[in-house]
Motif scaffolding. Sequence first.
Motif, PDB file in Angstrom:
ATOM      1  N   ILE A  33     -16.004 -21.446   8.231  1.00  0.00           N
ATOM      2  CA  ILE A  33     -15.577 -20.065   8.427  1.00  0.00           C
ATOM      3  C   ILE A  33     -14.320 -19.766   7.621  1.00  0.00           C
ATOM      4  N   ARG A  34     -14.409 -18.758   6.791  1.00  0.00           N
ATOM      5  CA  ARG A  34     -13.283 -18.315   5.981  1.00  0.00           C
ATOM      6  C   ARG A  34     -12.801 -16.941   6.425  1.00  0.00           C
ATOM      7  N   ARG A  35     -11.632 -16.597   5.963  1.00  0.00           N
ATOM      8  CA  ARG A  35     -11.063 -15.299   6.316  1.00  0.00           C
ATOM      9  C   ARG A  35     -11.771 -14.179   5.565  1.00  0.00           C
ATOM     10  N   ALA A  36     -12.013 -13.085   6.266  1.00  0.00           N
ATOM     11  CA  ALA A  36     -12.579 -11.894   5.647  1.00  0.00           C
ATOM     12  C   ALA A  36     -11.464 -10.943   5.241  1.00  0.00           C
ATOM     13  N   ASP A  37     -11.794 -10.007   4.388  1.00  0.00           N
ATOM     14  CA  ASP A  37     -10.850  -8.948   4.013  1.00  0.00           C
ATOM     15  C   ASP A  37     -10.982  -7.851   5.068  1.00  0.00           C
ATOM     16  N   ASP A  38     -10.439  -8.131   6.263  1.00  0.00           N
ATOM     17  CA  ASP A  38     -10.704  -7.264   7.410  1.00  0.00           C
ATOM     18  C   ASP A  38      -9.496  -6.503   7.919  1.00  0.00           C
ATOM     19  N   VAL A  39      -8.349  -6.629   7.266  1.00  0.00           N
ATOM     20  CA  VAL A  39      -7.184  -5.875   7.724  1.00  0.00           C
ATOM     21  C   VAL A  39      -6.289  -5.541   6.530  1.00  0.00           C
ATOM     22  N   ARG A  40      -5.919  -4.271   6.440  1.00  0.00           N
ATOM     23  CA  ARG A  40      -4.990  -3.813   5.416  1.00  0.00           C
ATOM     24  C   ARG A  40      -3.964  -2.894   6.057  1.00  0.00           C
ATOM     25  N   ILE A  41      -2.773  -2.876   5.511  1.00  0.00           N
ATOM     26  CA  ILE A  41      -1.659  -2.155   6.106  1.00  0.00           C
ATOM     27  C   ILE A  41      -1.990  -0.667   6.287  1.00  0.00           C
ATOM     28  N   LEU A  42      -1.755  -0.172   7.498  1.00  0.00           N
ATOM     29  CA  LEU A  42      -1.918   1.241   7.860  1.00  0.00           C
ATOM     30  C   LEU A  42      -3.338   1.755   7.665  1.00  0.00           C
ATOM     31  N   GLU A  43      -4.304   0.863   7.692  1.00  0.00           N
ATOM     32  CA  GLU A  43      -5.677   1.275   7.401  1.00  0.00           C
ATOM     33  C   GLU A  43      -6.241   2.206   8.468  1.00  0.00           C
ATOM     34  N   TRP A  44      -5.945   1.930   9.735  1.00  0.00           N
ATOM     35  CA  TRP A  44      -6.476   2.756  10.818  1.00  0.00           C
ATOM     36  C   TRP A  44      -5.433   3.732  11.360  1.00  0.00           C
ATOM     37  N   GLY A  45      -4.206   3.667  10.860  1.00  0.00           N
ATOM     38  CA  GLY A  45      -3.178   4.590  11.315  1.00  0.00           C
ATOM     39  C   GLY A  45      -2.960   4.509  12.814  1.00  0.00           C
ATOM     40  N   PRO A  46      -2.855   5.654  13.493  1.00  0.00           N
ATOM     41  CA  PRO A  46      -2.569   5.664  14.930  1.00  0.00           C
ATOM     42  C   PRO A  46      -3.694   5.112  15.791  1.00  0.00           C
ATOM     43  N   LEU A  47      -4.873   4.927  15.225  1.00  0.00           N
ATOM     44  CA  LEU A  47      -5.975   4.362  16.003  1.00  0.00           C
ATOM     45  C   LEU A  47      -5.863   2.848  16.147  1.00  0.00           C
ATOM     46  N   ARG A  48      -5.103   2.206  15.277  1.00  0.00           N
ATOM     47  CA  ARG A  48      -5.034   0.747  15.314  1.00  0.00           C
ATOM     48  C   ARG A  48      -4.505   0.210  16.642  1.00  0.00           C
ATOM     49  N   PRO A  49      -3.434   0.780  17.229  1.00  0.00           N
ATOM     50  CA  PRO A  49      -2.967   0.234  18.505  1.00  0.00           C
ATOM     51  C   PRO A  49      -4.033   0.268  19.600  1.00  0.00           C
ATOM     52  N   ILE A  50      -4.828   1.333  19.621  1.00  0.00           N
ATOM     53  CA  ILE A  50      -5.890   1.433  20.632  1.00  0.00           C
ATOM     54  C   ILE A  50      -6.891   0.303  20.454  1.00  0.00           C
ATOM     55  N   MET A  51      -7.315   0.085  19.221  1.00  0.00           N
ATOM     56  CA  MET A  51      -8.286  -0.970  18.950  1.00  0.00           C
ATOM     57  C   MET A  51      -7.691  -2.348  19.213  1.00  0.00           C
ATOM     58  N   THR A  52      -6.395  -2.500  18.940  1.00  0.00           N
ATOM     59  CA  THR A  52      -5.736  -3.780  19.187  1.00  0.00           C
ATOM     60  C   THR A  52      -5.674  -4.081  20.678  1.00  0.00           C
ATOM     61  N   VAL A  53      -5.341  -3.081  21.479  1.00  0.00           N
ATOM     62  CA  VAL A  53      -5.283  -3.275  22.931  1.00  0.00           C
ATOM     63  C   VAL A  53      -6.654  -3.656  23.477  1.00  0.00           C
TER      64      VAL A  53
END
Length: 220
Positions: A184-204
């Motif tokens: 298993i290798r790392r995917a290109d699945d996260v970039r800075i500010l990609e989801w904006g204000p929605l990211r905290p919701i998805m993180t929680v």
Amino acid sequence: MTRAGRGSRRRPRWAVAGAVGIGAAVIAASEVIDQLASRSLVTPTSSEASGGGAADGSRTLIVLGYGQSGTRAGLINRFRVRQALRTAYVWEADGTGPCTLLMSGGAVRGDIPEAHLLRDEAMRCGFTGEIQLDALARSTEENVLNTLAAVESSRDAAYISHPLHSLLARRYLRHLRPELLRRIRRADDVRILEWGPLRPIMTVIGLRELRRVRRLHAGA
């Protein structure tokens, strides 16, 4: 105007500034958490280089579907396809061969399997490589179970989703077949500010699910 009146007009501006600062801090914390999740339980180099390569040398990106209704991929599934495509482009840039997309997801909230929606979206985006389907999985654990054979036969593989959801899949894999983590290798699945204000919701949401599964495995 009285001093009290002028003060009452100033306070909302301080409140707004404070709310903006708190919001920025929350988003920044979510960015850090997702970056750490993206790097957790992955092999930094190709399993071929580490002596764990499979005989056929394939490279598989397992795209985890998101439950939805409708006849076309929704926002989250469209984004997961974009994550898969940009990961494929990064992996293929080293000249060691193309990637196969394995779309995983059954008809959980609609009549059409998520795997079919993901496939159609990838083709709509111009992907011309091999696409395989797992149209039966109804949970993340089933996503992992149903795609074990693909990971086992691949030189390199990655789960494609929100970073915490992908980490959840890797934890399921560690629980089921820990020896396969070396593929298993790392995917290109996260970039800075990609989801904006929605990211905290998805993180929680991702953190809550990780905690739930951790407790489940601890009690197994």
